[in-house]
Design a protein around this motif. Structure first.
Motif, short mmCIF file in Angstrom:
data_model
loop_
_atom_site.label_atom_id
_atom_site.label_comp_id
_atom_site.label_asym_id
_atom_site.label_seq_id
_atom_site.Cartn_x
_atom_site.Cartn_y
_atom_site.Cartn_z
N PHE A 1 37.20 16.42 23.99
CA PHE A 1 36.83 15.53 25.08
C PHE A 1 38.06 15.12 25.89
CE2 PHE A 1 36.05 11.19 26.68
CZ PHE A 1 35.02 11.49 27.58
N ASN A 2 39.13 14.73 25.20
CA ASN A 2 40.36 14.35 25.90
C ASN A 2 40.93 15.53 26.69
OD1 ASN A 2 40.23 11.77 24.96
ND2 ASN A 2 41.71 12.07 23.31
N SER A 3 40.86 16.71 26.13
CA SER A 3 41.36 17.90 26.82
C SER A 3 40.53 18.20 28.05
CB SER A 3 41.33 19.11 25.87
OG SER A 3 42.09 18.84 24.73
N PHE A 4 39.21 18.03 27.94
CA PHE A 4 38.34 18.25 29.08
C PHE A 4 38.63 17.25 30.20
CE2 PHE A 4 34.35 17.23 31.32
CZ PHE A 4 34.13 18.46 31.93
N ILE A 5 38.85 16.00 29.84
CA ILE A 5 39.16 14.98 30.84
C ILE A 5 40.49 15.29 31.52
CG2 ILE A 5 39.70 12.52 31.16
CD1 ILE A 5 36.73 13.13 30.76
N CYS B 1 40.65 17.78 39.92
CA CYS B 1 40.51 16.80 41.00
C CYS B 1 41.74 16.78 41.88
CB CYS B 1 40.24 15.41 40.42
SG CYS B 1 38.57 15.24 39.78
N GLY B 2 42.89 17.03 41.30
CA GLY B 2 44.11 17.18 42.09
C GLY B 2 43.99 18.34 43.05
N TYR B 3 43.41 19.44 42.57
CA TYR B 3 43.17 20.58 43.45
C TYR B 3 42.17 20.21 44.54
CZ TYR B 3 41.22 24.82 45.33
OH TYR B 3 40.75 25.76 46.20
N LEU B 4 41.17 19.41 44.20
CA LEU B 4 40.16 19.01 45.17
C LEU B 4 40.79 18.30 46.37
CD1 LEU B 4 37.19 18.58 46.01
CD2 LEU B 4 37.25 16.47 44.68
N VAL C 1 39.98 27.07 32.28
CA VAL C 1 41.25 27.63 31.79
C VAL C 1 42.10 26.56 31.12
CG1 VAL C 1 43.44 28.64 32.55
CG2 VAL C 1 41.29 29.55 33.42
N LEU C 2 42.16 25.38 31.70
CA LEU C 2 43.07 24.36 31.18
C LEU C 2 42.54 23.61 29.95
CD1 LEU C 2 44.62 22.74 34.37
CD2 LEU C 2 45.62 24.41 32.81
N THR C 3 41.24 23.53 29.78
CA THR C 3 40.70 22.78 28.64
C THR C 3 41.21 23.32 27.30
OG1 THR C 3 38.75 22.07 29.88
CG2 THR C 3 38.60 21.99 27.48
#
Length: 75
Positions: free
Chosen positions: A15-19, A26-29, A52-54
């Motif tokens: 969960f923490n990794s997903f967040i 959101c930075g990309y957004l 990819v990042l999770t």
């Protein structure tokens, strides 16, 4: 002597990794909206960044949890 830190569950780590990955997407957004990208491109890119990042963040978070080092915080 400090008390040992309690073990963190796998679900909590995921969960923490997903967040964390969601925050990166959101930075990309923000950048994509300023660059006026198409909506479909933004959605696909955000999903890809999150997918990819999770697992990468999970690996680093679980490694930190095993080593007993707390996450770095500045301030």
């Amino acid at each position: 002597m400090s008390a040992p830190t309690p073990a963190v569950s796998k679900g909590r780590l995921w969960f923490n990794s997903f967040i964390m990955a969601l925050a990166a997407s959101c930075g990309y957004l923000i950048v994509a909206l300023m660059s006026q990208h198409q909506v479909l491109t933004i959605v696909i890119a955000m999903a890809s960044i999150t997918l990819v990042l999770t697992p990468i963040f999970y690996w680093t978070n679980s490694r930190r949890a095993r080593m007993g080092t707390p996450p770095r915080r500045r301030g």
